[in-house]
Design a protein around this motif. Structure first.
Motif, mmCIF file in Angstrom:
data_model
loop_
_atom_site.group_PDB
_atom_site.id
_atom_site.type_symbol
_atom_site.label_atom_id
_atom_site.label_comp_id
_atom_site.label_asym_id
_atom_site.label_seq_id
_atom_site.Cartn_x
_atom_site.Cartn_y
_atom_site.Cartn_z
ATOM 1 N N TYR A 44 0.558 -1.519 -0.038
ATOM 2 C CA TYR A 44 -0.171 -0.279 -0.174
ATOM 3 C C TYR A 44 0.607 1.666 -0.056
ATOM 4 O O TYR A 44 0.384 2.533 -1.078
ATOM 5 C CB TYR A 44 -1.148 0.075 0.810
ATOM 6 C CG TYR A 44 -2.156 -1.372 0.819
ATOM 7 C CD1 TYR A 44 -2.612 -1.660 -0.103
ATOM 8 C CD2 TYR A 44 -2.819 -1.402 2.556
ATOM 9 C CE1 TYR A 44 -3.503 -2.913 0.164
ATOM 10 C CE2 TYR A 44 -2.845 -3.122 2.562
ATOM 11 C CZ TYR A 44 -3.709 -3.300 1.289
ATOM 12 O OH TYR A 44 -4.502 -4.668 1.403
ATOM 13 N N LEU A 47 2.367 1.829 -3.632
ATOM 14 C CA LEU A 47 1.196 2.557 -4.141
ATOM 15 C C LEU A 47 1.268 3.667 -4.140
ATOM 16 O O LEU A 47 0.218 4.564 -4.729
ATOM 17 C CB LEU A 47 0.139 1.015 -4.392
ATOM 18 C CG LEU A 47 0.790 -0.414 -5.026
ATOM 19 C CD1 LEU A 47 -0.970 -1.300 -4.644
ATOM 20 C CD2 LEU A 47 0.658 -0.584 -6.615
ATOM 21 N N VAL A 51 3.411 4.171 -9.920
ATOM 22 C CA VAL A 51 2.439 4.207 -10.277
ATOM 23 C C VAL A 51 3.043 2.502 -10.748
ATOM 24 O O VAL A 51 4.692 2.839 -11.353
ATOM 25 C CB VAL A 51 2.291 4.451 -11.736
ATOM 26 C CG1 VAL A 51 0.663 3.903 -12.182
ATOM 27 C CG2 VAL A 51 1.506 5.921 -10.736
ATOM 28 N N PHE A 52 2.169 1.151 -10.663
ATOM 29 C CA PHE A 52 2.781 0.263 -11.161
ATOM 30 C C PHE A 52 1.847 -0.488 -12.576
ATOM 31 O O PHE A 52 0.734 -0.455 -12.659
ATOM 32 C CB PHE A 52 3.374 -0.875 -9.817
ATOM 33 C CG PHE A 52 3.943 -0.328 -8.951
ATOM 34 C CD1 PHE A 52 5.370 -1.156 -8.809
ATOM 35 C CD2 PHE A 52 3.688 0.399 -7.898
ATOM 36 C CE1 PHE A 52 6.710 -0.582 -8.081
ATOM 37 C CE2 PHE A 52 4.427 0.862 -7.119
ATOM 38 C CZ PHE A 52 6.119 0.284 -7.076
ATOM 39 N N LEU A 55 1.319 -6.674 -10.275
ATOM 40 C CA LEU A 55 1.672 -6.652 -9.937
ATOM 41 C C LEU A 55 1.829 -8.157 -9.764
ATOM 42 O O LEU A 55 1.839 -8.706 -10.570
ATOM 43 C CB LEU A 55 1.132 -6.517 -8.729
ATOM 44 C CG LEU A 55 1.061 -5.000 -8.483
ATOM 45 C CD1 LEU A 55 0.440 -3.794 -9.111
ATOM 46 C CD2 LEU A 55 0.199 -4.932 -6.485
ATOM 47 N N LEU A 73 -7.033 -3.247 -3.976
ATOM 48 C CA LEU A 73 -6.181 -2.518 -5.547
ATOM 49 C C LEU A 73 -7.253 -2.409 -6.557
ATOM 50 O O LEU A 73 -7.370 -1.421 -7.166
ATOM 51 C CB LEU A 73 -4.778 -3.357 -6.226
ATOM 52 C CG LEU A 73 -4.735 -2.723 -7.167
ATOM 53 C CD1 LEU A 73 -3.558 -2.096 -7.078
ATOM 54 C CD2 LEU A 73 -3.592 -4.362 -8.218
ATOM 55 N N SER A 77 -8.190 0.310 -9.953
ATOM 56 C CA SER A 77 -6.697 -0.006 -10.552
ATOM 57 C C SER A 77 -7.172 -0.898 -10.999
ATOM 58 O O SER A 77 -7.552 -2.019 -10.594
ATOM 59 C CB SER A 77 -5.454 -0.089 -10.168
ATOM 60 O OG SER A 77 -4.686 -0.481 -10.648
ATOM 61 N N GLY A 188 -0.348 7.252 -7.754
ATOM 62 C CA GLY A 188 -0.739 6.102 -7.634
ATOM 63 C C GLY A 188 -1.426 5.495 -6.834
ATOM 64 O O GLY A 188 -3.121 6.505 -6.504
ATOM 65 N N VAL A 189 -2.394 4.654 -6.916
ATOM 66 C CA VAL A 189 -3.556 4.161 -6.731
ATOM 67 C C VAL A 189 -4.021 4.530 -5.282
ATOM 68 O O VAL A 189 -5.113 4.936 -5.104
ATOM 69 C CB VAL A 189 -3.637 2.702 -6.548
ATOM 70 C CG1 VAL A 189 -4.354 1.664 -6.192
ATOM 71 C CG2 VAL A 189 -3.008 2.094 -8.095
#
Length: 237
Positions: A44, A47, A51-52, A55, A73, A77, A188-189
């Motif tokens: 967390y 994130l 930004v990924f 995963l 998530l 996202s 980011g999420v």
């Protein structure tokens, strides 16, 4: 020029540090940017600030398990999730998919299979679009490989977040994107950045890219929604 954001970023959530290290090195050898954390709580945090694109998640984790991580998530996202677990119960694979996972790998798995699955997920049309080398829209040329944006042939100095915002909006030309969507994709999420931050960065972006920032032609505000990249009719024809 800014740091190159075009490399695919992978977050590995695995509490076996030796295995996590092997996966990080395997992804790096294939040109990915990869990092590992050992719990959902650390994921967390990661994130929140980054930004990924994909995963890799173990199920048995300290604190929140992999299912909870994927469920949280999925509220924000659609980034692909590969579950990698030693759990062999018949319903585990089904639950992994029901929680929003894209692929389930049983441990032990081969690194070649992991990489092949990740590459297949990242070849989806919506993922390929983000990795395109160059986009020309009106007077702008977007060059992700060089982290560069040109206007009328001249490179414009942008911060990393300004570059990301411009990229996201240009690749969705004509489509209004909410501040929340832009926050997720650029910050980011689980970012705790306020939506007003988007407005501030958009004002900076307009100051650099618009001839008259007070009356933007390209990077427009959509009242009650967010922002949209437009091309004037005389330019698009």
């Amino acid at each position: 020029m800014v740091a190159n954001p075009s490399a695919m970023n992978v977050l590995i959530v695995e509490d076996d540090r030796d295995l996590a290290g092997l996966m990080v090195r395997a992804f790096a050898a294939e040109g990915f940017t990869a990092e590992s954390v050992s719990s959902a709580e650390e994921a967390y945090d990661a994130l929140t600030g980054s930004v990924f694109d994909c995963l890799v998640v173990d199920i048995n984790l300290p604190g929140d398990d992999g299912f909870a991580l994927c469920r949280n998530l999925r509220e924000k996202s659609g980034a692909p999730v590969i579950f990698a677990s030693a759990r062999i119960e018949p319903d585990v694979r089904v639950r992994a998919l029901e929680e929003g996972g894209d692929v389930f790998l049983s441990k032990p798995f081969s690194l070649r299979e992991l990489l092949a699955q990740a590459k297949a997920l990242l070849r989806r049309p919506e993922m390929r679009q983000a990795a395109e080398e160059e986009l020309t829209v009106g007077p702008f040329v977007l060059r992700p490989a060089a982290a560069e944006l040109l206007k009328d042939g001249e490179a414009i100095a942008l911060s990393p977040k300004e570059f990301l915002l411009a990229s996201i909006l240009m690749r969705n030309a004509g489509r209004a994107l909410s501040r929340e969507t832009l926050l997720v994709q650029a910050w980011g999420v689980f970012s705790d950045v306020e939506p007003q931050t988007v407005a501030v960065h958009m004002s900076w972006l307009r100051a650099k890219l618009e001839d008259d920032p007070a009356h933007p032609v390209f990077f427009k505000t959509v009242r009650g929604v967010g922002y949209r990249f437009d091309l004037p009719d005389e330019i698009s024809r």
